[in-house]
Design a protein around this motif. Structure first.
Motif, PDB file in Angstrom:
ATOM      1  N   ILE A  81       0.852  -1.193   0.000  1.00 18.98           N
ATOM      2  CA  ILE A  81       0.000   0.000   0.000  1.00 18.98           C
ATOM      3  C   ILE A  81       0.885   1.239   0.000  1.00 18.98           C
ATOM      4  N   ASP A  82       0.809   2.009  -1.061  1.00 12.77           N
ATOM      5  CA  ASP A  82       1.669   3.183  -1.216  1.00 12.77           C
ATOM      6  C   ASP A  82       1.014   4.453  -0.691  1.00 12.77           C
ATOM      7  N   GLN A  83      -0.303   4.601  -0.894  1.00  8.07           N
ATOM      8  CA  GLN A  83      -0.977   5.840  -0.525  1.00  8.07           C
ATOM      9  C   GLN A  83      -2.480   5.626  -0.519  1.00  8.07           C
ATOM     10  N   LEU A  84      -3.178   6.376   0.350  1.00 11.96           N
ATOM     11  CA  LEU A  84      -4.640   6.444   0.328  1.00 11.96           C
ATOM     12  C   LEU A  84      -5.040   7.841  -0.103  1.00 11.96           C
ATOM     13  N   TYR A  85      -6.156   7.939  -0.840  1.00 16.89           N
ATOM     14  CA  TYR A  85      -6.644   9.256  -1.240  1.00 16.89           C
ATOM     15  C   TYR A  85      -8.159   9.199  -1.427  1.00 16.89           C
ATOM     16  N   LEU A  86      -8.766  10.368  -1.474  1.00 20.18           N
ATOM     17  CA  LEU A  86     -10.218  10.472  -1.535  1.00 20.18           C
ATOM     18  C   LEU A  86     -10.676  11.062  -2.870  1.00 20.18           C
ATOM     19  N   LYS A  87     -11.863  10.647  -3.303  1.00 17.52           N
ATOM     20  CA  LYS A  87     -12.496  11.235  -4.478  1.00 17.52           C
ATOM     21  C   LYS A  87     -13.983  11.408  -4.192  1.00 17.52           C
ATOM     22  N   PRO A  88     -14.563  12.538  -4.584  1.00 17.12           N
ATOM     23  CA  PRO A  88     -16.020  12.682  -4.437  1.00 17.12           C
ATOM     24  C   PRO A  88     -16.734  11.650  -5.304  1.00 17.12           C
ATOM     25  N   SER A  89     -17.809  11.095  -4.785  1.00 18.81           N
ATOM     26  CA  SER A  89     -18.578  10.104  -5.538  1.00 18.81           C
ATOM     27  C   SER A  89     -19.305  10.782  -6.698  1.00 18.81           C
ATOM     28  N   THR A  90     -19.196  10.194  -7.876  1.00 18.28           N
ATOM     29  CA  THR A  90     -19.904  10.716  -9.039  1.00 18.28           C
ATOM     30  C   THR A  90     -21.346  10.222  -9.082  1.00 18.28           C
ATOM     31  N   GLU A  91     -21.655   9.180  -8.302  1.00 18.07           N
ATOM     32  CA  GLU A  91     -22.996   8.601  -8.312  1.00 18.07           C
ATOM     33  C   GLU A  91     -23.896   9.207  -7.241  1.00 18.07           C
ATOM     34  N   MET A  92     -23.311   9.540  -6.088  1.00 15.02           N
ATOM     35  CA  MET A  92     -24.101  10.022  -4.953  1.00 15.02           C
ATOM     36  C   MET A  92     -23.471  11.306  -4.407  1.00 15.02           C
ATOM     37  N   PRO A  93     -24.067  12.457  -4.656  1.00 17.24           N
ATOM     38  CA  PRO A  93     -23.524  13.714  -4.135  1.00 17.24           C
ATOM     39  C   PRO A  93     -23.414  13.681  -2.608  1.00 17.24           C
ATOM     40  N   HIS A  98     -21.188  12.041  -0.963  1.00 15.10           N
ATOM     41  CA  HIS A  98     -20.485  10.828  -0.573  1.00 15.10           C
ATOM     42  C   HIS A  98     -19.064  10.870  -1.137  1.00 15.10           C
ATOM     43  N   PHE A  99     -18.168  10.119  -0.471  1.00 15.93           N
ATOM     44  CA  PHE A  99     -16.766  10.123  -0.883  1.00 15.93           C
ATOM     45  C   PHE A  99     -16.241   8.693  -0.933  1.00 15.93           C
ATOM     46  N   VAL A 100     -15.363   8.457  -1.912  1.00 18.16           N
ATOM     47  CA  VAL A 100     -14.801   7.124  -2.124  1.00 18.16           C
ATOM     48  C   VAL A 100     -13.336   7.143  -1.691  1.00 18.16           C
ATOM     49  N   ILE A 101     -12.967   6.166  -0.864  1.00 18.54           N
ATOM     50  CA  ILE A 101     -11.579   6.024  -0.430  1.00 18.54           C
ATOM     51  C   ILE A 101     -10.878   5.067  -1.390  1.00 18.54           C
ATOM     52  N   HIS A 102      -9.800   5.536  -2.001  1.00 15.04           N
ATOM     53  CA  HIS A 102      -9.007   4.719  -2.919  1.00 15.04           C
ATOM     54  C   HIS A 102      -7.631   4.452  -2.322  1.00 15.04           C
ATOM     55  N   MET A 103      -6.983   3.409  -2.823  1.00 14.56           N
ATOM     56  CA  MET A 103      -5.614   3.096  -2.431  1.00 14.56           C
ATOM     57  C   MET A 103      -4.756   2.915  -3.680  1.00 14.56           C
ATOM     58  N   ILE A 104      -3.504   3.337  -3.572  1.00 15.01           N
ATOM     59  CA  ILE A 104      -2.512   3.061  -4.612  1.00 15.01           C
ATOM     60  C   ILE A 104      -1.707   1.856  -4.153  1.00 15.01           C
ATOM     61  N   ILE A 105      -1.724   0.799  -4.966  1.00 12.67           N
ATOM     62  CA  ILE A 105      -1.045  -0.447  -4.629  1.00 12.67           C
ATOM     63  C   ILE A 105       0.172  -0.612  -5.530  1.00 12.67           C
ATOM     64  N   ASN A 106       1.319  -0.893  -4.937  1.00  8.05           N
ATOM     65  CA  ASN A 106       2.534  -1.159  -5.699  1.00  8.05           C
ATOM     66  C   ASN A 106       2.564  -2.638  -6.076  1.00  8.05           C
ATOM     67  N   GLY A 107       2.138  -2.945  -7.269  1.00  9.31           N
ATOM     68  CA  GLY A 107       2.110  -4.324  -7.729  1.00  9.31           C
ATOM     69  C   GLY A 107       3.341  -4.688  -8.532  1.00  9.31           C
ATOM     70  N   VAL A 108       3.415  -5.942  -8.929  1.00 13.63           N
ATOM     71  CA  VAL A 108       4.557  -6.436  -9.708  1.00 13.63           C
ATOM     72  C   VAL A 108       4.619  -5.744 -11.062  1.00 13.63           C
ATOM     73  N   GLU A 109       3.460  -5.483 -11.657  1.00  6.95           N
ATOM     74  CA  GLU A 109       3.407  -4.869 -12.984  1.00  6.95           C
ATOM     75  C   GLU A 109       3.314  -3.346 -12.915  1.00  6.95           C
ATOM     76  N   GLY A 110       3.452  -2.782 -11.735  1.00  5.91           N
ATOM     77  CA  GLY A 110       3.376  -1.331 -11.574  1.00  5.91           C
ATOM     78  C   GLY A 110       2.278  -0.946 -10.600  1.00  5.91           C
ATOM     79  N   GLN A 111       2.077   0.343 -10.423  1.00  5.66           N
ATOM     80  CA  GLN A 111       1.063   0.819  -9.487  1.00  5.66           C
ATOM     81  C   GLN A 111      -0.338   0.673 -10.085  1.00  5.66           C
TER      82      GLN A 111
END
Length: 251
Positions: A187-199, A201-214
């Protein structure tokens, strides 16, 4: 055996409330890069990110200094635990319990199906054309089910378990949502994005460092910015992740 283990775990874990954090505002003194003289506030233009030295008349940019102050303030800002989130430490594990909220298909079903059911009942009794009674009966039963489901949402929980090896997320009941597990060291980083479906609301995303890249993974959706900020803060703190801006966040 599993129930006994869970009961023992619940009896020993320690609940953590919101912490009052002292005001640790940061500041930055600006010195002339030409003669090293300290720059007075009257010679600084924050709007243009420029400064002028009254000693040697050098003009220079202070954009880097402004960004340093902003980044220090963002790192030190602490979000207190909002209502609807319980936080526990059990040995070397961080346990977070989040009250679920009505969203997605459940929200639309609770909002629309009772209207369709009422419309079908009215057509059945008022229309001159014959109509099968199974249609209003079926819609009424479905609407009653979703109304009951909406009233029961106070019992629905999302469980986040974080340790030095894994981050696990479980929804109970799962509502067709699969349990997720991520390797903590990827797990490299967590970040937030406003939900495009439900005003609102917010979606929590993660950046994952995988074998093939992030890659970017959606962790969960919450119904307030304070909850999203707090969850991001606590998970990053436990995993010793330094928070930074992510272009995809849009925030």
């Amino acid at each position: 055996m599993h129930k006994q283990k869970e009961k023992y775990k619940l009896s020993e874990r320690l609940e953590l409330g919101g912490l009052n954090v002292e005001d640790t505002r940061k500041f930055e003194n600006i010195n002339c890069p030409s003669c090293s003289s300290e720059i007075l506030s009257a010679d600084i233009s924050l709007q243009n990110s420029m400064a002028k030295c009254s000693n040697c008349n050098a003009i220079f940019s202070i954009e880097n200094e402004i960004e340093k102050v902003k980044s220090k303030e963002e790192v030190k800002q602490q979000f207190l635990r909002p209502e609807g989130i319980d936080l526990f430490h059990y040995k070397d594990e961080l346990d977070i319990t989040l009250d679920q909220h009505i969203q997605g298909l459940d929200l639309w079903a609770i909002s629309l199906i009772p209207i369709f059911a009422l419309g079908a009942i009215m057509i059945f009794f008022m229309s001159d054309k014959p109509m099968s009674p199974y249609i209003p009966i079926t819609l009424t039963m479905i609407s009653l089910y979703y109304i009951y489901k909406g009233l029961s949402y106070s019992k629905y929980k999302t469980y986040i378990e974080v340790n030095q090896k894994f981050l696990n997320i479980k929804h109970r009941p799962n509502n067709l949502k699969k349990d997720k597990s991520f390797a903590a060291d990827e797990i490299d980083q967590l970040y937030l994005k406003p939900s495009t479906e439900m005003p609102g609301h917010f979606v929590i995303h993660m950046i994952i460092n995988g074998v093939e890249g992030q890659r970017h993974e959606k962790l969960m959706k919450v119904n307030s910015l304070s909850k999203a900020k707090f969850l991001e803060q606590e998970i990053e703190k436990y995993l010793n992740i330094m928070d930074r801006k992510v272009p995809e966040s849009g925030m």
